[in-house]
Write an enzyme that holds these catalytic residues in place. Structure first.
Site, PDB file in Angstrom:
ATOM      1  N   SER A 158       0.849  -1.187   0.000  1.00  0.00           N
ATOM      2  CA  SER A 158       0.000   0.000   0.000  1.00  0.00           C
ATOM      3  C   SER A 158       0.883   1.234   0.000  1.00  0.00           C
ATOM      4  O   SER A 158       2.032   1.204   0.470  1.00  0.00           O
ATOM      5  CB  SER A 158      -0.889   0.014   1.253  1.00  0.00           C
ATOM      6  OG  SER A 158      -1.467   1.282   1.472  1.00  0.00           O
ATOM      7  N   TYR A 183       0.089   0.074  10.811  1.00  0.00           N
ATOM      8  CA  TYR A 183      -0.324  -0.339   9.467  1.00  0.00           C
ATOM      9  C   TYR A 183       0.769  -0.024   8.451  1.00  0.00           C
ATOM     10  O   TYR A 183       1.126  -0.862   7.605  1.00  0.00           O
ATOM     11  CB  TYR A 183      -1.617   0.375   9.080  1.00  0.00           C
ATOM     12  CG  TYR A 183      -2.052   0.116   7.656  1.00  0.00           C
ATOM     13  CD1 TYR A 183      -2.509  -1.140   7.275  1.00  0.00           C
ATOM     14  CD2 TYR A 183      -2.001   1.125   6.694  1.00  0.00           C
ATOM     15  CE1 TYR A 183      -2.910  -1.387   5.960  1.00  0.00           C
ATOM     16  CE2 TYR A 183      -2.394   0.896   5.390  1.00  0.00           C
ATOM     17  CZ  TYR A 183      -2.848  -0.362   5.021  1.00  0.00           C
ATOM     18  OH  TYR A 183      -3.232  -0.598   3.728  1.00  0.00           O
TER      19      TYR A 183
END
Length: 317
Positions: A158, A183
């Site tokens: 990501s 994350y």
């Protein structure tokens, strides 16, 4: 040899769908495993691979939910797997190996985003444990099944990696938890994992790629309150996806492309986005994307590999 992060000029782009990139590609008699393949981008990935002829195995923490999502979709099967549980990962892989099947494609797409502080396995931080270490263990356990020539592993990363390198002094964020840094670190880990796996797997015919699927609203954001969606600019005031966001069909395209495209021959370990190799990031706009230097650093990739072997007790390569 480290792949240069430079676009190939594939003819595809941000608006291409998974079906678009599979045009003319016949996956008959191939076997794929897609973690998270029953929800969001993973479900679109599964559907596209099946339409191209692949048999797709979908590991699932909630097998009943996966069965319901895949009902009526031929060429699929569900297996129990909880990436947060090292024993569950091992058992899933053992059951796969017992079938004697060859694995052509593994897409590591399952994960969590911005969840509350949680410890999994032997005390790992949940993002690092599920998004990275669970998939790291899965690849090691499945190593005997990979097709001897041409197998591919795709790590779904990501642009979230923009926010953090690996927290080398505290990878489990024990001295201060931040859900977005947790994350982000896991997404950097995904990219570094693919980089090093390709380097050590190349002699076995195994190649790996990391992909940024783009910005898409899916169940992955379930831990993010809706008011934050607006504050982050993900949605307009009326709740519609903001400009620059993709549909799930478009979001699945880069992982499917990385898993199948002949254009990537000789470019193993690359970080990809918009169905092409990504360019180095020149700014901090995640919608523009690109890749930060810490996510394509071969020394960091080797260091993370060694750390992951230590944490999981696995070293199949």
């Amino acid at each position: 040899m480290i792949t240069e992060q430079r676009k190939l000029g594939t003819g595809f782009g941000a608006h291409s769908t998974a079906d678009d990139v599979l045009t003319g590609i016949d996956l008959t008699d191939t076997t794929a495993v897609v973690t998270g393949g029953y929800s969001g981008l993973g479900l679109e990935t599964t559907r596209a691979l099946v339409r191209a002829g692949a048999h797709v195995i979908v590991p699932a923490r909630r097998p009943d939910t996966a069965d319901a999502a895949l009902r009526g979709l031929p060429g699929t099967e569900v297996g129990a797997l909880d990436l947060a549980d090292p024993d569950s990962v091992r058992v899933f892989a053992e059951r796969f190996l017992e079938t004697g099947r060859t694995l052509d494609v593994l897409i590591n797409g399952a994960g969590v985003m911005a969840c509350p502080e949680t410890r999994v396995g032997p005390g790992w931080e949940a993002h690092f444990g599920i998004n990275h270490l669970g998939h790291f263990a899965l690849v090691h356990h499945l190593r005997p099944a990979f097709a001897p020539q041409g197998a591919r592993v795709v790590a779904v990363a990501s642009s979230g990696h923009f926010l953090s390198d690996i927290r080398w002094d505290d990878p489990h964020l024990r001295t201060g938890y931040d859900r977005w840094l947790a994350y982000a670190q896991s997404k950097t880990a995904n990219a570094l994992f693919a980089l090093h796996l390709d380097r050590i797997g190349a002699d076995l015919g195994l190649h790996a790629f990391a992909v940024h699927p783009g910005s898409i609203l899916t169940p992955l954001q379930r831990h993010v309150p809706r008011d934050e969606w607006l504050a982050h600019g993900w949605v307009t005031p009326d709740g519609a996806p903001a400009d620059g966001f993709k549909s799930p069909e478009q979001g699945a395209a880069t992982a499917v492309w990385a898993a199948t495209s002949p254009l990537l021959e000789g470019h193993g370990g690359a970080y990809c986005q918009d169905c092409d190799i990504a360019e180095p990031a020149t700014g901090d706009d995640m919608l523009v994307g690109g890749v930060k230097p810490w996510a394509v650093d071969p020394e960091a990739a080797a260091r993370l590999w060694d750390l992951s072997c230590e944490l999981t007790g696995l070293n199949a390569f």
